[in-house]
Design a protein around this motif. Structure first.
Motif, PDB file in Angstrom:
ATOM      1  N   UNK A   1       0.829  -1.201   0.000  1.00  0.00           N
ATOM      2  CA  UNK A   1       0.000   0.000   0.000  1.00  0.00           C
ATOM      3  C   UNK A   1       0.869   1.258   0.000  1.00  0.00           C
ATOM      4  N   UNK A   2       1.962   1.238   0.750  1.00  0.00           N
ATOM      5  CA  UNK A   2       2.886   2.379   0.740  1.00  0.00           C
ATOM      6  C   UNK A   2       3.473   2.596  -0.648  1.00  0.00           C
ATOM      7  N   UNK A   3       3.845   1.537  -1.321  1.00  0.00           N
ATOM      8  CA  UNK A   3       4.421   1.646  -2.666  1.00  0.00           C
ATOM      9  C   UNK A   3       3.400   2.202  -3.650  1.00  0.00           C
ATOM     10  N   UNK A   4       2.163   1.704  -3.582  1.00  0.00           N
ATOM     11  CA  UNK A   4       1.116   2.178  -4.488  1.00  0.00           C
ATOM     12  C   UNK A   4       0.827   3.657  -4.247  1.00  0.00           C
ATOM     13  N   UNK A   5       0.756   4.064  -3.004  1.00  0.00           N
ATOM     14  CA  UNK A   5       0.491   5.467  -2.686  1.00  0.00           C
ATOM     15  C   UNK A   5       1.652   6.342  -3.163  1.00  0.00           C
ATOM     16  N   UNK A   6       2.880   5.884  -2.977  1.00  0.00           N
ATOM     17  CA  UNK A   6       4.047   6.637  -3.420  1.00  0.00           C
ATOM     18  C   UNK A   6       4.057   6.796  -4.936  1.00  0.00           C
ATOM     19  N   UNK A   7       3.740   5.727  -5.649  1.00  0.00           N
ATOM     20  CA  UNK A   7       3.697   5.802  -7.118  1.00  0.00           C
ATOM     21  C   UNK A   7       2.585   6.740  -7.574  1.00  0.00           C
ATOM     22  N   UNK A   8       1.416   6.673  -6.932  1.00  0.00           N
ATOM     23  CA  UNK A   8       0.291   7.527  -7.321  1.00  0.00           C
ATOM     24  C   UNK A   8       0.624   8.998  -7.089  1.00  0.00           C
ATOM     25  N   UNK A   9       1.217   9.304  -5.952  1.00  0.00           N
ATOM     26  CA  UNK A   9       1.583  10.698  -5.669  1.00  0.00           C
ATOM     27  C   UNK A   9       2.663  11.169  -6.640  1.00  0.00           C
ATOM     28  N   UNK A  10       3.631  10.302  -6.934  1.00  0.00           N
ATOM     29  CA  UNK A  10       4.700  10.670  -7.871  1.00  0.00           C
ATOM     30  C   UNK A  10       4.151  10.947  -9.261  1.00  0.00           C
ATOM     31  N   UNK A  11       3.253  10.102  -9.734  1.00  0.00           N
ATOM     32  CA  UNK A  11       2.662  10.318 -11.058  1.00  0.00           C
ATOM     33  C   UNK A  11       1.847  11.595 -11.101  1.00  0.00           C
ATOM     34  N   UNK A  12       1.097  11.859 -10.032  1.00  0.00           N
ATOM     35  CA  UNK A  12       0.302  13.081  -9.989  1.00  0.00           C
ATOM     36  C   UNK A  12       1.214  14.311 -10.012  1.00  0.00           C
ATOM     37  N   UNK A  13       2.268  14.296  -9.210  1.00  0.00           N
ATOM     38  CA  UNK A  13       3.175  15.442  -9.166  1.00  0.00           C
ATOM     39  C   UNK A  13       3.917  15.621 -10.483  1.00  0.00           C
ATOM     40  N   UNK A  14       4.279  14.519 -11.132  1.00  0.00           N
ATOM     41  CA  UNK A  14       4.959  14.606 -12.415  1.00  0.00           C
ATOM     42  C   UNK A  14       4.016  15.203 -13.468  1.00  0.00           C
ATOM     43  N   UNK A  15       2.772  14.756 -13.481  1.00  0.00           N
ATOM     44  CA  UNK A  15       1.798  15.296 -14.435  1.00  0.00           C
ATOM     45  C   UNK A  15       1.554  16.780 -14.181  1.00  0.00           C
ATOM     46  N   UNK A  16       1.425  17.155 -12.916  1.00  0.00           N
ATOM     47  CA  UNK A  16       1.224  18.566 -12.583  1.00  0.00           C
ATOM     48  C   UNK A  16       2.448  19.388 -12.983  1.00  0.00           C
ATOM     49  N   UNK A  17       3.637  18.856 -12.807  1.00  0.00           N
ATOM     50  CA  UNK A  17       4.850  19.566 -13.194  1.00  0.00           C
ATOM     51  C   UNK A  17       4.957  19.748 -14.693  1.00  0.00           C
ATOM     52  N   UNK A  18       4.632  18.715 -15.441  1.00  0.00           N
ATOM     53  CA  UNK A  18       4.683  18.798 -16.904  1.00  0.00           C
ATOM     54  C   UNK A  18       3.663  19.808 -17.412  1.00  0.00           C
ATOM     55  N   UNK A  19       2.453  19.766 -16.847  1.00  0.00           N
ATOM     56  CA  UNK A  19       1.412  20.707 -17.277  1.00  0.00           C
ATOM     57  C   UNK A  19       1.806  22.140 -16.940  1.00  0.00           C
TER      58      UNK A  19
END
Length: 122
Positions: free
Chosen positions: A28-46
């Motif tokens: 669960x920690x890994x999934x949450x970390x990946x989800x937050x990382x993907x969200x932050x990466x998408x927000x950064x790219x946008x």
């Protein structure tokens, strides 16, 4: 006030009701970390795409500016438009943002080259 025995019984009862919080598993920690990382990466790219994009001017605004220049220079707007396209070397439909900046500079230069009316105060 409550007496001490009653207070002790209340404390014991409340501890029996409390449940231990279960921790998150490693998966669960890994999934949450990946989800937050993907969200932050998408927000950064946008955000980067939004901030690095050069705003483009619609050709209607260039047309309005060409009409203003033609009023000042007392020429036909189509002649101003053709001179602007010749100066840039492309049709207006093919202008990118750098060409639009050069076109605006060209039109403003035409206005600045006009003789200024002088007033004789004597």
């Amino acid at each position: 006030m409550l007496d001490i025995d009653l207070q002790k019984r209340l404390d014991q009862a409340s501890s029996a009701i409390r449940r231990e919080k279960t921790g998150l598993s490693t998966a669960q920690h890994i999934v949450i970390t990946i989800a937050v990382s993907l969200f932050m990466m998408t927000a950064g790219i946008a955000t980067y795409a939004q901030l690095s994009a050069v705003p483009a001017m619609p050709s209607d605004d260039l047309g309005k500016l060409a009409v203003i220049v033609s009023d000042v220079t007392e020429t036909v707007p189509a002649d101003i438009w053709a001179a602007m396209e010749r100066h840039i070397g492309k049709k207006v439909e093919d202008f990118d943002s750098a060409d639009q900046v050069r076109a605006v500079a060209f039109l403003l230069d035409l206005i600045e080259k006009q003789p200024k009316p002088t007033i004789n105060i004597w």
